[in-house]
Structure formats: structure tokens, C-alpha cells
Motif scaffolding. Structure first.
Motif, short mmCIF file in Angstrom:
data_model
loop_
_atom_site.label_atom_id
_atom_site.label_comp_id
_atom_site.label_asym_id
_atom_site.label_seq_id
_atom_site.Cartn_x
_atom_site.Cartn_y
_atom_site.Cartn_z
N THR A 141 14.33 53.55 -50.61
CA THR A 141 14.68 53.82 -49.22
C THR A 141 15.99 53.11 -48.91
O THR A 141 16.37 52.16 -49.60
CB THR A 141 13.59 53.31 -48.26
N PHE A 142 16.65 53.56 -47.88
CA PHE A 142 17.89 52.91 -47.47
C PHE A 142 17.62 51.44 -47.12
O PHE A 142 18.39 50.56 -47.47
CB PHE A 142 18.50 53.63 -46.26
N GLN A 143 16.50 51.18 -46.47
CA GLN A 143 16.16 49.81 -46.09
C GLN A 143 15.97 48.93 -47.33
O GLN A 143 16.41 47.78 -47.35
CB GLN A 143 14.88 49.79 -45.23
N GLN A 144 15.34 49.45 -48.39
CA GLN A 144 15.16 48.67 -49.61
C GLN A 144 16.50 48.33 -50.25
O GLN A 144 16.73 47.20 -50.69
CB GLN A 144 14.27 49.42 -50.60
N VAL A 145 17.39 49.30 -50.31
CA VAL A 145 18.72 49.05 -50.88
C VAL A 145 19.46 48.02 -50.03
O VAL A 145 20.09 47.09 -50.55
CB VAL A 145 19.53 50.37 -51.00
N GLN A 146 19.37 48.16 -48.72
CA GLN A 146 20.03 47.22 -47.81
C GLN A 146 19.47 45.81 -48.00
O GLN A 146 20.23 44.83 -48.06
CB GLN A 146 19.83 47.69 -46.37
N ASN A 147 18.15 45.67 -48.11
CA ASN A 147 17.53 44.36 -48.33
C ASN A 147 17.97 43.75 -49.65
O ASN A 147 18.28 42.57 -49.73
CB ASN A 147 16.00 44.46 -48.30
N PHE A 148 17.98 44.59 -50.69
CA PHE A 148 18.40 44.12 -52.01
C PHE A 148 19.83 43.59 -51.96
O PHE A 148 20.14 42.51 -52.45
CB PHE A 148 18.27 45.25 -53.03
N MET A 149 20.71 44.35 -51.34
CA MET A 149 22.12 43.95 -51.26
C MET A 149 22.29 42.68 -50.41
O MET A 149 23.09 41.81 -50.75
CB MET A 149 22.98 45.09 -50.70
N SER A 150 21.51 42.56 -49.34
CA SER A 150 21.63 41.36 -48.50
C SER A 150 21.11 40.12 -49.20
O SER A 150 21.58 39.01 -48.96
CB SER A 150 20.92 41.56 -47.16
N MET A 151 20.15 40.28 -50.10
CA MET A 151 19.59 39.16 -50.85
C MET A 151 20.63 38.55 -51.78
O MET A 151 20.62 37.35 -52.04
CB MET A 151 18.37 39.67 -51.66
N LEU A 152 21.59 39.35 -52.23
CA LEU A 152 22.54 38.88 -53.23
C LEU A 152 23.41 37.73 -52.76
O LEU A 152 23.80 36.88 -53.53
CB LEU A 152 23.39 40.04 -53.73
N GLY A 153 23.72 37.68 -51.52
CA GLY A 153 24.55 36.59 -51.02
C GLY A 153 23.79 35.34 -50.64
O GLY A 153 24.37 34.38 -50.14
N LYS A 154 22.49 35.33 -50.90
CA LYS A 154 21.66 34.20 -50.46
C LYS A 154 21.32 33.22 -51.58
O LYS A 154 20.45 32.38 -51.43
CB LYS A 154 20.36 34.73 -49.84
N GLY A 155 21.97 33.36 -52.71
CA GLY A 155 21.79 32.36 -53.77
C GLY A 155 20.62 32.60 -54.70
O GLY A 155 19.95 31.65 -55.10
N ASP A 156 20.37 33.84 -55.07
CA ASP A 156 19.32 34.11 -56.05
C ASP A 156 19.71 33.41 -57.36
O ASP A 156 20.87 33.50 -57.79
CB ASP A 156 19.18 35.62 -56.27
N PRO A 157 18.77 32.72 -58.02
CA PRO A 157 19.14 31.91 -59.18
C PRO A 157 19.69 32.67 -60.38
O PRO A 157 20.42 32.10 -61.18
CB PRO A 157 17.84 31.19 -59.55
N LYS A 158 19.40 33.92 -60.53
CA LYS A 158 19.87 34.70 -61.68
C LYS A 158 20.69 35.91 -61.21
O LYS A 158 20.62 36.99 -61.78
CB LYS A 158 18.69 35.18 -62.51
N GLU A 159 21.47 35.71 -60.17
CA GLU A 159 22.15 36.81 -59.49
C GLU A 159 23.01 37.68 -60.41
O GLU A 159 22.92 38.90 -60.38
CB GLU A 159 23.00 36.24 -58.36
N ARG A 160 23.85 37.09 -61.23
CA ARG A 160 24.75 37.88 -62.09
C ARG A 160 23.96 38.73 -63.09
O ARG A 160 24.18 39.92 -63.23
CB ARG A 160 25.72 36.96 -62.81
N HIS A 161 23.01 38.09 -63.76
CA HIS A 161 22.16 38.78 -64.74
C HIS A 161 21.39 39.92 -64.06
O HIS A 161 21.29 41.02 -64.58
CB HIS A 161 21.21 37.75 -65.35
N LEU A 162 20.90 39.64 -62.89
CA LEU A 162 20.16 40.60 -62.09
C LEU A 162 21.00 41.83 -61.75
O LEU A 162 20.57 42.96 -61.91
CB LEU A 162 19.69 39.88 -60.83
N LEU A 163 22.25 41.61 -61.33
CA LEU A 163 23.14 42.72 -60.98
C LEU A 163 23.47 43.59 -62.19
O LEU A 163 23.42 44.82 -62.12
CB LEU A 163 24.43 42.18 -60.38
#
Length: 157
Positions: free
Chosen positions: A119-141
Motif C-alpha cells: 500500500t502507499f502507506q506501507q511504502v511511506q512508513n518504510f521510507m520514513s523509517m530510514l531516516g530514524k537510525g535503523d541499525p542495518k539501514e544500508r544493508h536493508l536498502l
């Protein structure tokens, strides 16, 4: 097929039940495949996609238990796979076993369990999470992009 979180919550006790009763079975073909990624993955990804929150390692990371060795301790066969090229041979070995098997597969917790649609909301949530310091952000992307693109590009695995 079970994740390591569920395996630690309930299924290790059930392996003891299998060990106790397997001697009564005429056909002992029984396989428990454990996906070991040291993460409560479903919850981690729900938080990332549904709420837009980064992984909270204190509550999501779980101990790395050698499930295949536990199986061997209680009289079952244990098989460990950490190379995708060995999966076919591991399943052949498990299916040919004369006793029940725990097939432990080491997996990557940062590969998202993607649904067939977003859903658009899921994509939006996923993208907003990226700037919040997920510990494995680069690998995840990188792995998310690889998974999404492999489903739409011709000639991809």
C-alpha cells in the motif's frame, strides 16, 4: 517451516515430544526446517513497514541457538545450511534420514518478507523509517532494492 523466534518459544519442547515418540512410528520421515536469522523478524518488519519505526534491537534480536545441535542431543538428526547452494542437497539428506530431522537454515534478517503488493502507506512508513537510525539501514536498502528489482527485471533470479 518455522522461524527461530517461534522455535525458541514453543518448538524446542515439541522436538522433545518427537524424540520421545519417534520409536513408535513406522515411517520416521519428519522434518522441521528452522530459519535462523537471530531476529523476531515478523515483528521487526511490522514495526518498520506498518509504523515506520526502525528496528529496536533490545527487543528484536534473539540468541543464536544451534538448533541442529539441539536436535542431535535428543536423538534426532541435525543439518545446518549457511550456503544457498547447499539447500537442495540438505533437503535430499533430510528426506533420506532414518530419524526425524531439524534442518537449520541461516538466513539474513535484513531481507524483507515482502508481500505480493504494497500500500502507499506501507511504502511511506518504510521510507520514513530510514531516516530514524535503523541499525542495518544500508544493508536493508540494498537487499530490499535487489528483491524488488529481481521480481520485475527480465532474466533475474
Amino acid at each position: 517451516l518455522v522461524g527461530d523466534g517461534a522455535m525458541q518459544m514453543n518448538n524446542m519442547a515439541e522436538l522433545i515430544t518427537v524424540s520421545k515418540y519417534m520409536h513408535r512410528w513406522s515411517n520416521k520421515t519428519w522434518i522441521c526446517c528452522v530459519f535462523n536469522n537471530e531476529d523476531l523478524n515478523q515483528v521487526t518488519w511490522e514495526q518498520r513497514v506498518m509504523e515506520g519505526n526502525p528496528k529496536f534491537e533490545a527487543s528484536q534480536t534473539i540468541p543464536n541457538v544451534p538448533y541442529h545441535k539441539f536436535a542431535e542431543l535428543i536423538g534426532l538428526k541435525g543439518i545446518y545450511v549457511d550456503d544457498p547452494d547447499r539447500m537442495g542437497a540438505a533437503w535430499d539428506e533430510a528426506l533420506a534420514s532414518s530419524v526425524p530431522v531439524v534442518l537449520e537454515v541461516k538466513t539474513d534478517p535484513e531481507v524483507p518478507p515482502l508481500p505480493p503488493f504494497f500500500t502507499f502507506q506501507q511504502v511511506q512508513n518504510f521510507m520514513s523509517m530510514l531516516g530514524k537510525g535503523d541499525p542495518k539501514e544500508r544493508h536493508l536498502l540494498v537487499d530490499t532494492a535487489r528483491q524488488v528489482l529481481s521480481s520485475v527485471l527480465p532474466g533475474s533470479k
